[in-house]
Enzyme design. Structure first.
Site, PDB file in Angstrom:
ATOM      1  N   SER A 190       0.803  -1.218   0.000  1.00  0.00           N
ATOM      2  CA  SER A 190       0.000   0.000   0.000  1.00  0.00           C
ATOM      3  C   SER A 190       0.839   1.272   0.000  1.00  0.00           C
ATOM      4  O   SER A 190       1.646   1.487  -0.884  1.00  0.00           O
ATOM      5  CB  SER A 190      -0.961  -0.042   1.186  1.00  0.00           C
ATOM      6  N   HIS A 191       0.703   2.081   1.048  1.00  0.00           N
ATOM      7  CA  HIS A 191       1.365   3.386   1.095  1.00  0.00           C
ATOM      8  C   HIS A 191       2.795   3.288   1.623  1.00  0.00           C
ATOM      9  O   HIS A 191       3.493   4.289   1.687  1.00  0.00           O
ATOM     10  CB  HIS A 191       0.563   4.311   2.004  1.00  0.00           C
TER      11      HIS A 191
ATOM     12  N   ASP B  91      -2.669   6.318  -3.499  1.00  0.00           N
ATOM     13  CA  ASP B  91      -1.503   5.679  -2.882  1.00  0.00           C
ATOM     14  C   ASP B  91      -0.929   4.546  -3.729  1.00  0.00           C
ATOM     15  O   ASP B  91      -1.307   4.376  -4.881  1.00  0.00           O
ATOM     16  CB  ASP B  91      -1.879   5.150  -1.489  1.00  0.00           C
TER      17      ASP B  91
ATOM     18  N   ASP C 132      -1.320   1.291  -3.988  1.00  0.00           N
ATOM     19  CA  ASP C 132      -2.197   0.326  -4.660  1.00  0.00           C
ATOM     20  C   ASP C 132      -3.542   0.911  -5.079  1.00  0.00           C
ATOM     21  O   ASP C 132      -4.447   0.176  -5.472  1.00  0.00           O
ATOM     22  CB  ASP C 132      -2.399  -0.910  -3.782  1.00  0.00           C
TER      23      ASP C 132
ATOM     24  N   ASP D  82      -6.039   2.476  -3.492  1.00  0.00           N
ATOM     25  CA  ASP D  82      -7.304   2.461  -2.749  1.00  0.00           C
ATOM     26  C   ASP D  82      -7.503   3.710  -1.886  1.00  0.00           C
ATOM     27  O   ASP D  82      -8.615   4.007  -1.470  1.00  0.00           O
ATOM     28  CB  ASP D  82      -7.468   1.170  -1.917  1.00  0.00           C
ATOM     29  N   ARG D  83      -6.429   4.453  -1.637  1.00  0.00           N
ATOM     30  CA  ARG D  83      -6.589   5.670  -0.826  1.00  0.00           C
ATOM     31  C   ARG D  83      -6.733   6.901  -1.718  1.00  0.00           C
ATOM     32  O   ARG D  83      -6.346   6.872  -2.884  1.00  0.00           O
ATOM     33  CB  ARG D  83      -5.361   5.883   0.055  1.00  0.00           C
TER      34      ARG D  83
ATOM     35  N   GLU E 295     -12.808   5.658   6.005  1.00  0.00           N
ATOM     36  CA  GLU E 295     -11.903   5.691   7.139  1.00  0.00           C
ATOM     37  C   GLU E 295     -11.076   6.970   7.096  1.00  0.00           C
ATOM     38  O   GLU E 295     -10.784   7.493   6.014  1.00  0.00           O
ATOM     39  CB  GLU E 295     -10.945   4.513   7.085  1.00  0.00           C
TER      40      GLU E 295
ATOM     41  N   LYS F  93     -11.731   0.032  -0.525  1.00  0.00           N
ATOM     42  CA  LYS F  93     -11.781   1.468  -0.711  1.00  0.00           C
ATOM     43  C   LYS F  93     -11.216   1.771  -2.100  1.00  0.00           C
ATOM     44  O   LYS F  93     -10.481   0.959  -2.650  1.00  0.00           O
ATOM     45  CB  LYS F  93     -11.028   2.190   0.390  1.00  0.00           C
TER      46      LYS F  93
HETATM   47  C1  G16 Z   1      -4.972  -0.258   5.558  1.00  0.00           C
HETATM   48  C2  G16 Z   1      -6.352  -0.775   5.786  1.00  0.00           C
HETATM   49  C3  G16 Z   1      -7.240   0.335   6.270  1.00  0.00           C
HETATM   50  C4  G16 Z   1      -6.636   0.997   7.490  1.00  0.00           C
HETATM   51  C5  G16 Z   1      -5.234   1.472   7.176  1.00  0.00           C
HETATM   52  C6  G16 Z   1      -4.496   2.006   8.384  1.00  0.00           C
HETATM   53  O1  G16 Z   1      -4.983   0.633   4.482  1.00  0.00           O
HETATM   54  O2  G16 Z   1      -6.895  -1.310   4.593  1.00  0.00           O
HETATM   55  O3  G16 Z   1      -8.479  -0.225   6.560  1.00  0.00           O
HETATM   56  O4  G16 Z   1      -7.414   2.076   7.892  1.00  0.00           O
HETATM   57  O5  G16 Z   1      -4.481   0.397   6.695  1.00  0.00           O
HETATM   58  O6  G16 Z   1      -4.296   0.974   9.272  1.00  0.00           O
HETATM   59  P1  G16 Z   1      -3.343   1.126  10.522  1.00  0.00           P
HETATM   60  O7  G16 Z   1      -3.864   2.323  11.277  1.00  0.00           O
HETATM   61  O8  G16 Z   1      -3.520  -0.162  11.264  1.00  0.00           O
HETATM   62  O9  G16 Z   1      -1.955   1.371  10.023  1.00  0.00           O
HETATM   63  P2  G16 Z   1      -4.012   0.418   3.265  1.00  0.00           P
HETATM   64  O10 G16 Z   1      -4.325   1.542   2.324  1.00  0.00           O
HETATM   65  O11 G16 Z   1      -2.642   0.497   3.880  1.00  0.00           O
HETATM   66  O12 G16 Z   1      -4.333  -0.941   2.746  1.00  0.00           O
END
Ligand code: G16
Length: 545
Positions: A113-114, A279, A281, A283-284, A365, A378
């Site tokens: 992801s990010h 981001d 992948d 989704d953000r 979120e 997302k």
């Molecule tokens: C992931 C999850 C999200 C979550 C985010 C932050 O996002 O898919 O549901 O809100 O991580 O999580 P944490 O606060 O535990 O770091 P992504 O975009 O990284 O897949």
């Protein structure tokens, strides 16, 4: 063709976090590490025989090697077909769409992801089930249990597949279809949004936007959808070429990491009306107006309040859901519109049941993620198109739209402070100390604020009754303000302490305060109660969003 059976020994650290298994590339490259986790996924699936698997990733370093390994393991496991994004590229929401569209048994998405990429960065593997959504907790637990039992993995002999060329291939009796990564996703977006209106706005010459793909997966999607299909001028998409190391950047669409985009939008004489970023992948999303930042919580609230302006939601929405630390701005919209509103733990997987049961249409979120029932993830570009559709309908600026929303519903001042890479042991001591204080906090006075309730958040899924405990520590004040403490479940180094601050202001004459100033008293209470500096040595957060 004979399948190779390779003997292996289990790893003890393959517990999926908030979103799949995320580790450093170095860890993933250890002999058999990826193979063990993939075999653990396959071992927990029933009825693989002949079924379809969707496969793709965000193009980060190690994506290509991992794709070849997983193809060979999928063939050995007995999948009938793998649908693979061209070049191994699929955004997370596009993969979710493909799983649903082609009735796949599930999908493997390769992304951290990010998190930063490259040989020194992170890699990740997540499994999404047949509804297109992230595996629920029961399944991630089963995968972890299976990973600890693994004695062998199964793999078809080497036969590299040309993943850059569209077409059909065969590997050990399994069909591999390399498809265009964007087409199915674009077709889905066309069913939701008014593309003619958005195209008219983007081609009007009176409206300028920039989309920052951060050298990550949304580049090809954004070029195709925004520039080629909707006719936005070339140059609208910046950093549009996916790179294995994201150009050395951190593909996290927030004010701290999307610096260049922020500078463009915040320049004193900026001519850009709308800015957005996504981001690693895809989704953000981050949404910006001219010199104006829209918090993800506000963004969800605004979209919910205006959903019927968009063709895909013209008949109204069933309900909304937000993760617990997300601000309560969407709740106010739901209350006014008479919609159901749910509060879930952090993690998109918790929205799956609500979406499948038709209890909600929109969810989101604070961590820059918003989505709807069109997929089970997302969706960054979907959020951007939603905003563009609203802007085209309202013919108004982002700032005016948000300010009139605040005038109607009140403003939820909101910010998240992240203390990154603190010692795991320090983080655990801090959390334990906080938990120990909870019973004595209710009724306590901090300046003008009185604690109404303090607890550790427990969620009971209204659809299947499953219970998830310890999902964040909440200090809830009598005036609706909140302080939430959580340890991130997506980091790979030490622990990240997240402190979420929220204060509700109904009075429109007080909607112009600086966010951090408005929240300063809550931050001071958070630092005092959790003894952050004493226990972690940190005076201030590393990243504030
Ligand atoms: C992931 C999850 C999200 C979550 C985010 C932050 O996002 O898919 O549901 O809100 O991580 O999580 P944490 O606060 O535990 O770091 P992504 O975009 O990284 O897949």
């Amino acid at each position: 063709m004979t399948i190779q059976i390779i003997k292996t020994t289990p790893f003890d650290d393959q517990k999926p976090g908030t979103s799949g298994l995320r580790k450093s590339v170095k860890q993933f490259k250890k002999p058999d590490y990826l193979q063990t986790f993939v075999q653990a996924i396959f071992n927990t699936l029933d009825n693989i025989g002949g079924s379809t698997l969707i496969l793709g990733g965000d193009g980060r370093y190690f994506n290509r090697e991992a794709i070849q390994i997983i193809l060979r393991m999928a063939a050995a496991a007995g999948f009938g077909r793998v649908i693979l994004g061209q070049g191994g590229i699929l955004s997370t929401p596009a993969a979710s769409n493909l799983i649903r569209k082609y009735q796949a048994a599930g999908g493997i998405i390769l992304s951290a992801s990010h998190n930063a990429g490259g040989p020194e960065g992170d890699f990740g593997v997540k499994f999404n089930g047949p509804n297109g959504g992230p595996a629920p907790e029961s399944m991630t637990e089963a995968i972890f249990a299976a990973s600890k039992q693994i004695q062998e993995y199964h793999i078809a002999p080497i036969q590299p597949i040309p993943v850059d060329k569209l077409g059909s291939y065969e590997l050990a009796g399994m069909k591999i279809e390399v498809i265009d990564s964007v087409s199915d996703y674009l077709a889905l977006m066309e069913t939701i949004f008014d593309f003619n209106k958005i195209a008219a706005l983007l081609q009007s010459g009176k409206f300028k936007m920039r989309f920052d793909a951060m050298h990550a997966v949304t580049g090809p999607y954004a070029h195709r959808i925004l520039e080629q299909r909707l006719g936005a001028p070339v140059g609208t998409v910046i950093h549009g070429q996916p790179l294995a190391d994201f150009g050395g950047g951190h593909p996290d669409p927030n004010q701290a990491h999307a610096k260049e985009l922020m500078n463009l939008l915040y320049a004193r004489n900026s001519e850009i009306d709308f800015g957005a970023a996504s981001d690693g992948d895809g989704d953000r999303n981050m949404i910006l107006g001219k010199r104006f930042f829209v918090t993800p919580s506000d963004s969800l609230a605004v979209l919910a309040a205006n959903a019927t302006l968009v063709p895909g939601y013209r008949n109204g929405i069933a309900g909304v859901a937000r993760s617990m630390p997300t601000s309560q701005a969407p709740d106010r919209v739901a209350a006014k519109l008479g919609l159901a509103c749910y509060e879930t733990p952090t993690g998109w997987k918790f929205f799956g049941n609500l979406l499948d049961a038709g209890k909600i249409t929109l969810c989101g979120e604070e961590s820059f993620g918003i989505g709807s029932d069109h997929v089970r993830e997302k969706d960054g570009l979907w959020a951007v198109l939603f905003w563009l559709n609203l802007l085209a309908e309202k013919q108004d600026s982002v700032e005016n739209i948000v300010r009139s929303h605040w005038a109607e519903y009140g403003r939820n001042y909101y910010s998240r402070h992240d203390y990154e890479e603190i010692e795991l042991q320090d983080a655990n001591v801090l959390v334990d100390a906080l938990l120990g204080q909870l019973p004595s906090l209710a009724g306590k006075q901090f300046g003008a604020l009185t604690v109404d309730k303090a607890d550790s958040f427990t969620y009971t899924d209204p659809v299947d009754g499953s219970v998830s405990k310890n999902q964040g520590i909440r200090i809830l004040f009598a005036d609706g303000s909140r302080i939430i403490f959580r340890l991130s479940g997506t980091g790979t180094q030490g622990a990240t302490l997240r402190v979420y601050l929220e204060k509700y202001e109904p009075d429109a004459s007080k909607h112009d305060q600086d966010v951090q100033e408005a929240l300063a008293d809550l931050l001071a209470i958070a630092q005092q109660v959790a003894r952050i500096e004493e226990l972690t040595g940190r005076e201030a957060a590393d990243v504030i969003t």
